[in-house]
Design a protein around this motif. Sequence first.
Motif, PDB file in Angstrom:
ATOM      1  N   VAL A   8      33.272  40.762  38.992  1.00 30.76           N
ATOM      2  CA  VAL A   8      32.122  41.412  38.367  1.00 30.76           C
ATOM      3  C   VAL A   8      31.836  42.729  39.066  1.00 30.76           C
ATOM      4  O   VAL A   8      31.565  43.740  38.432  1.00 30.76           O
ATOM      5  N   ALA A   9      31.918  42.756  40.412  1.00 29.19           N
ATOM      6  CA  ALA A   9      31.680  43.993  41.159  1.00 29.19           C
ATOM      7  C   ALA A   9      32.698  45.055  40.759  1.00 29.19           C
ATOM      8  O   ALA A   9      32.334  46.219  40.550  1.00 29.19           O
ATOM      9  N   LEU A  10      33.959  44.682  40.633  1.00 28.36           N
ATOM     10  CA  LEU A  10      34.988  45.647  40.234  1.00 28.36           C
ATOM     11  C   LEU A  10      34.700  46.180  38.836  1.00 28.36           C
ATOM     12  O   LEU A  10      34.812  47.376  38.582  1.00 28.36           O
ATOM     13  N   LYS A  11      34.281  45.307  37.941  1.00 32.68           N
ATOM     14  CA  LYS A  11      33.942  45.735  36.584  1.00 32.68           C
ATOM     15  C   LYS A  11      32.765  46.704  36.609  1.00 32.68           C
ATOM     16  O   LYS A  11      32.778  47.726  35.940  1.00 32.68           O
ATOM     17  N   ASP A  12      31.746  46.416  37.420  1.00 28.38           N
ATOM     18  CA  ASP A  12      30.590  47.307  37.518  1.00 28.38           C
ATOM     19  C   ASP A  12      30.989  48.668  38.080  1.00 28.38           C
ATOM     20  O   ASP A  12      30.518  49.707  37.613  1.00 28.38           O
ATOM     21  N   ILE A  13      31.852  48.680  39.089  1.00 31.11           N
ATOM     22  CA  ILE A  13      32.319  49.935  39.676  1.00 31.11           C
ATOM     23  C   ILE A  13      33.147  50.714  38.654  1.00 31.11           C
ATOM     24  O   ILE A  13      32.983  51.926  38.507  1.00 31.11           O
ATOM     25  N   LEU A  14      34.013  50.022  37.935  1.00 29.79           N
ATOM     26  CA  LEU A  14      34.834  50.662  36.902  1.00 29.79           C
ATOM     27  C   LEU A  14      33.954  51.335  35.848  1.00 29.79           C
ATOM     28  O   LEU A  14      34.154  52.496  35.493  1.00 29.79           O
ATOM     29  N   ARG A  19      31.217  56.157  33.532  1.00 30.85           N
ATOM     30  CA  ARG A  19      29.971  56.803  33.094  1.00 30.85           C
ATOM     31  C   ARG A  19      29.714  58.116  33.830  1.00 30.85           C
ATOM     32  O   ARG A  19      29.070  59.011  33.292  1.00 30.85           O
ATOM     33  N   LEU A  20      30.182  58.217  35.067  1.00 29.52           N
ATOM     34  CA  LEU A  20      30.013  59.448  35.845  1.00 29.52           C
ATOM     35  C   LEU A  20      31.140  60.450  35.581  1.00 29.52           C
ATOM     36  O   LEU A  20      31.224  61.478  36.249  1.00 29.52           O
ATOM     37  N   SER A  67      29.282  48.799  45.321  1.00 28.21           N
ATOM     38  CA  SER A  67      30.101  49.639  46.191  1.00 28.21           C
ATOM     39  C   SER A  67      29.510  49.776  47.587  1.00 28.21           C
ATOM     40  O   SER A  67      30.218  50.075  48.538  1.00 28.21           O
ATOM     41  N   ALA A  68      28.210  49.543  47.728  1.00 25.73           N
ATOM     42  CA  ALA A  68      27.545  49.712  49.025  1.00 25.73           C
ATOM     43  C   ALA A  68      28.036  48.706  50.059  1.00 25.73           C
ATOM     44  O   ALA A  68      27.974  48.964  51.259  1.00 25.73           O
ATOM     45  N   THR A  69      28.539  47.569  49.616  1.00 26.78           N
ATOM     46  CA  THR A  69      28.959  46.516  50.544  1.00 26.78           C
ATOM     47  C   THR A  69      30.411  46.652  50.996  1.00 26.78           C
ATOM     48  O   THR A  69      30.871  45.871  51.813  1.00 26.78           O
ATOM     49  N   GLN A  92      35.949  41.806  26.846  1.00 26.25           N
ATOM     50  CA  GLN A  92      34.781  41.196  26.223  1.00 26.25           C
ATOM     51  C   GLN A  92      33.792  40.666  27.246  1.00 26.25           C
ATOM     52  O   GLN A  92      33.272  39.567  27.125  1.00 26.25           O
ATOM     53  N   ALA A  93      33.505  41.482  28.253  1.00 29.96           N
ATOM     54  CA  ALA A  93      32.634  41.044  29.336  1.00 29.96           C
ATOM     55  C   ALA A  93      31.227  41.630  29.272  1.00 29.96           C
ATOM     56  O   ALA A  93      30.448  41.405  30.168  1.00 29.96           O
TER      57      ALA A  93
END
Length: 135
Positions: A8-14, A19-20, A67-69, A92-93
């Motif tokens: 999930v963390a990798l997906k959020d970072i991706l 978006r940036l 990413s902070a961790t 589909q996440a």
Amino acid sequence: QNTSLKIVALKDILIAMWRLNIISPPDQCNKQDECLFLCPASADRSEFWNQVYFDNPVAQDLDKGSSATLNASGRIQVVKAICVTTWRFGEQAEAASARDPSFWPIHPTLERLYQYKLLLEPSLLSNNEWKAILD
């Protein structure tokens, strides 16, 4: 740390990198091509990645602090996973999954299978809790 949380963390970072406008998906992929994100620098350029992403407070807000961790080694691994790993879209996440054409045959089929299972095993109706599976 739980493997599913790492995914999930990798997906959020991706998603945050996209978006940036730091990375971009390929215009198209076929079965023979490697489907790689277009990254502005190689994974070993840690100064670049720290400046544009990992030390960026906007990015940390977008990726929900994932990413902070990460330590220096973890940051390199994340960039390699995103920029060097072949991706196949249609995971589909998230809420936008309905925009993926594969969603429409998959979702109702799984829903029907779930309903069928409930008809065969009514005892499943007594507890519909979703429990986390830990490593």
